[in-house]
Design a protein around this motif. Sequence first.
Motif, PDB file in Angstrom:
ATOM      1  N   GLY A 348       0.805  -1.214   0.000  1.00 43.90           N
ATOM      2  CA  GLY A 348       0.000   0.000   0.000  1.00 43.90           C
ATOM      3  C   GLY A 348       0.839   1.265   0.000  1.00 43.90           C
ATOM      4  N   VAL A 349       1.905   1.283   0.791  1.00 41.26           N
ATOM      5  CA  VAL A 349       2.773   2.465   0.837  1.00 41.26           C
ATOM      6  C   VAL A 349       3.464   2.668  -0.511  1.00 41.26           C
ATOM      7  N   LEU A 350       3.867   1.566  -1.142  1.00 46.00           N
ATOM      8  CA  LEU A 350       4.498   1.683  -2.463  1.00 46.00           C
ATOM      9  C   LEU A 350       3.513   2.238  -3.501  1.00 46.00           C
ATOM     10  N   LEU A 351       2.266   1.776  -3.460  1.00 50.25           N
ATOM     11  CA  LEU A 351       1.255   2.312  -4.369  1.00 50.25           C
ATOM     12  C   LEU A 351       1.017   3.796  -4.094  1.00 50.25           C
ATOM     13  N   PHE A 352       1.065   4.190  -2.829  1.00 49.03           N
ATOM     14  CA  PHE A 352       0.937   5.597  -2.474  1.00 49.03           C
ATOM     15  C   PHE A 352       2.014   6.422  -3.175  1.00 49.03           C
ATOM     16  N   ALA A 353       3.231   5.863  -3.245  1.00 53.79           N
ATOM     17  CA  ALA A 353       4.338   6.565  -3.898  1.00 53.79           C
ATOM     18  C   ALA A 353       4.134   6.680  -5.401  1.00 53.79           C
ATOM     19  N   LEU A 354       3.542   5.657  -6.014  1.00 51.05           N
ATOM     20  CA  LEU A 354       3.399   5.613  -7.473  1.00 51.05           C
ATOM     21  C   LEU A 354       2.154   6.341  -7.979  1.00 51.05           C
ATOM     22  N   VAL A 365      -7.658   7.981  -6.988  1.00 51.76           N
ATOM     23  CA  VAL A 365      -8.266   6.661  -6.744  1.00 51.76           C
ATOM     24  C   VAL A 365      -7.202   5.690  -6.236  1.00 51.76           C
ATOM     25  N   ALA A 366      -6.005   5.753  -6.825  1.00 57.17           N
ATOM     26  CA  ALA A 366      -4.909   4.887  -6.387  1.00 57.17           C
ATOM     27  C   ALA A 366      -4.548   5.151  -4.928  1.00 57.17           C
ATOM     28  N   LEU A 367      -4.618   6.414  -4.510  1.00 60.45           N
ATOM     29  CA  LEU A 367      -4.360   6.725  -3.104  1.00 60.45           C
ATOM     30  C   LEU A 367      -5.374   6.049  -2.199  1.00 60.45           C
ATOM     31  N   LEU A 368      -6.630   6.013  -2.607  1.00 52.38           N
ATOM     32  CA  LEU A 368      -7.660   5.352  -1.807  1.00 52.38           C
ATOM     33  C   LEU A 368      -7.399   3.848  -1.715  1.00 52.38           C
ATOM     34  N   VAL A 369      -7.031   3.235  -2.835  1.00 52.46           N
ATOM     35  CA  VAL A 369      -6.705   1.804  -2.822  1.00 52.46           C
ATOM     36  C   VAL A 369      -5.489   1.554  -1.927  1.00 52.46           C
ATOM     37  N   ALA A 370      -4.495   2.426  -2.036  1.00 55.29           N
ATOM     38  CA  ALA A 370      -3.296   2.284  -1.210  1.00 55.29           C
ATOM     39  C   ALA A 370      -3.643   2.346   0.272  1.00 55.29           C
ATOM     40  N   PHE A 433      15.185  12.970  -8.922  1.00 51.75           N
ATOM     41  CA  PHE A 433      14.094  12.410  -9.728  1.00 51.75           C
ATOM     42  C   PHE A 433      12.935  13.372  -9.958  1.00 51.75           C
ATOM     43  N   GLY A 434      12.972  14.531  -9.314  1.00 55.46           N
ATOM     44  CA  GLY A 434      11.839  15.442  -9.395  1.00 55.46           C
ATOM     45  C   GLY A 434      10.603  14.884  -8.723  1.00 55.46           C
ATOM     46  N   ALA A 435      10.812  13.989  -7.747  1.00 58.51           N
ATOM     47  CA  ALA A 435       9.686  13.332  -7.058  1.00 58.51           C
ATOM     48  C   ALA A 435      10.093  13.051  -5.616  1.00 58.51           C
ATOM     49  N   GLY A 436      10.160  14.102  -4.824  1.00 58.66           N
ATOM     50  CA  GLY A 436      10.640  13.962  -3.459  1.00 58.66           C
ATOM     51  C   GLY A 436       9.737  13.120  -2.577  1.00 58.66           C
ATOM     52  N   TYR A 437       8.437  13.395  -2.616  1.00 62.30           N
ATOM     53  CA  TYR A 437       7.522  12.646  -1.759  1.00 62.30           C
ATOM     54  C   TYR A 437       7.445  11.185  -2.191  1.00 62.30           C
ATOM     55  N   ALA A 438       7.438  10.909  -3.492  1.00 61.25           N
ATOM     56  CA  ALA A 438       7.410   9.531  -3.973  1.00 61.25           C
ATOM     57  C   ALA A 438       8.656   8.774  -3.526  1.00 61.25           C
ATOM     58  N   THR A 439       9.810   9.439  -3.553  1.00 63.05           N
ATOM     59  CA  THR A 439      11.046   8.813  -3.088  1.00 63.05           C
ATOM     60  C   THR A 439      10.938   8.439  -1.611  1.00 63.05           C
ATOM     61  N   TRP A 440      10.373   9.318  -0.829  1.00 66.74           N
ATOM     62  CA  TRP A 440      10.206   9.049   0.600  1.00 66.74           C
ATOM     63  C   TRP A 440       9.298   7.860   0.841  1.00 66.74           C
ATOM     64  N   PHE A 441       8.145   7.835   0.198  1.00 72.23           N
ATOM     65  CA  PHE A 441       7.192   6.753   0.428  1.00 72.23           C
ATOM     66  C   PHE A 441       7.746   5.412  -0.062  1.00 72.23           C
ATOM     67  N   ALA A 442       8.396   5.390  -1.224  1.00 73.25           N
ATOM     68  CA  ALA A 442       8.937   4.137  -1.751  1.00 73.25           C
ATOM     69  C   ALA A 442      10.029   3.584  -0.833  1.00 73.25           C
ATOM     70  N   SER A 443      10.879   4.458  -0.334  1.00 68.01           N
ATOM     71  CA  SER A 443      11.931   4.013   0.583  1.00 68.01           C
ATOM     72  C   SER A 443      11.333   3.454   1.871  1.00 68.01           C
TER      73      SER A 443
END
Length: 462
Positions: A348-354, A365-370, A433-443
């Motif tokens: 779920g956290v990885l989907l939140f990042a993507l 919608v993906a955030l809700l699924v995550a 990567f121009g995606a700071g929050y996504a990097t945080w959530f994926a890590s």
Amino acid sequence: MSAPSPDAPLFAPTAAAAAAVVTVPPPLPPSAPVPPFAPGGLPSASALREPAGYRTKYMLASIGLFLATFAPSLGGLAVKVQSLVPLEQAGTVLGVVTGIGGLFAIVTQPLIGRLSDRTRSRHGMRKPWIIAGTIGTFLSLLVIPLAPSVLVLAVGWSGVQFFLNVVQAGLTATVADQVPEARRGRVAGMVGATAPIGIVLGAVGLTALPNDLLRMGIPAVIGLVAGLFFAFTLKDRVLRSAPEPFQVKTFLAAFVFNPLKHRELGWAWLTKAMFVFGYASVVTYTPLYLASSFGMSEVAEQLRFNLWLTLTMTSFNILFAFVGGAFSDRLGRRRVFVSTGAVIASAGVLLFALAPQFGVSTGLVALLVAQALIGMGGGLFLAVDMALCIEVLPDRDQLAKDLGVLNTANVLPVAFGPFLAGLVFIPVGDSLFGAGYATWFASAAVVSLVGGLLVYRIKNVR
């Protein structure tokens, strides 16, 4: 903490209590244990269940305190920070504020756990700390909406972190004090459900109430009433024998344990800490994530969608917490529920990042699924983890101290995760990567997954 005389007030002012921690008074006369306690003050072997009403009152206290403290952490702090600094600085400032508060949170639970285990009040070992911490949490929460600067905001949040952990040290110890081992999974499952309930109520308040003072003040009052009701109605465990004279070495031991000597406790700590690091990664930064990655510049819009995310996560969290706790007791197994929960929540956290990769509409919608996945996994993990942790404690005479050490595995990631995100992961992710929050959530997702799998290093629990 020095014990009051039988005629002394229930608790002394915090400063007075702190000044007295290095002295030990003459032994109190032995007092009769409160049923269902055996002569040593722990649950009697013949006790089949916890005292009547304990579980309900514990849940109410937890819901109230979680409501009071999740109101700022769910979005209240992020909203307040946006009113004090520009959006591009908000992530870093939010990380610094939570990190400073984390310093107080880290030391509190082990310290209060040690003092609670040595408290010889005739009113009980846990009750004085629960009362003092509840009142302190209430007063500190009122500072947040009134803060005119980042410095004052940090002071208020530091007070919340300190006093909340005073309360939690006492509350958590009562589970081991009051609940027979065979029922701890079931009780832990119900207790695990209190956090998401508090989260939902906090999110509703953030959305429905019109200003910061009401958003923080009303939950603070509810938390105050719930915590004090639990404390004043608790038939607390009473310490009948005098502890050994207090020493500085003993005091410092409240903060540490030897993972080489107590390997099971060490693996339980690491499993919990790594899971919580990922599980809690989305909470603090969600409003800022919505603003920067999904174009939600208005605070009201951020809070409304955050409410839907919270409702989704909480619904699944509660369901899986109850189911996980009950089935864990029935099957006599803990590790499989912990590891499965970690895998689901990490996905779920990885989907939140993507999510931003799918565009705004589909991404929301993906955030809700995550959040649904995070709720499922978190419910399974947290419902059973408390029971597992109690089973690996090495010393029944140091319950609160060891539980306090274990609870630092909750405190450290929640306190310093946003700090690391704001100062390291988000800036580096933006630069590379121009995606700071996504990097945080994926890590954070990777850390959580690894932590959940480490539970299988615990060999003495099935």
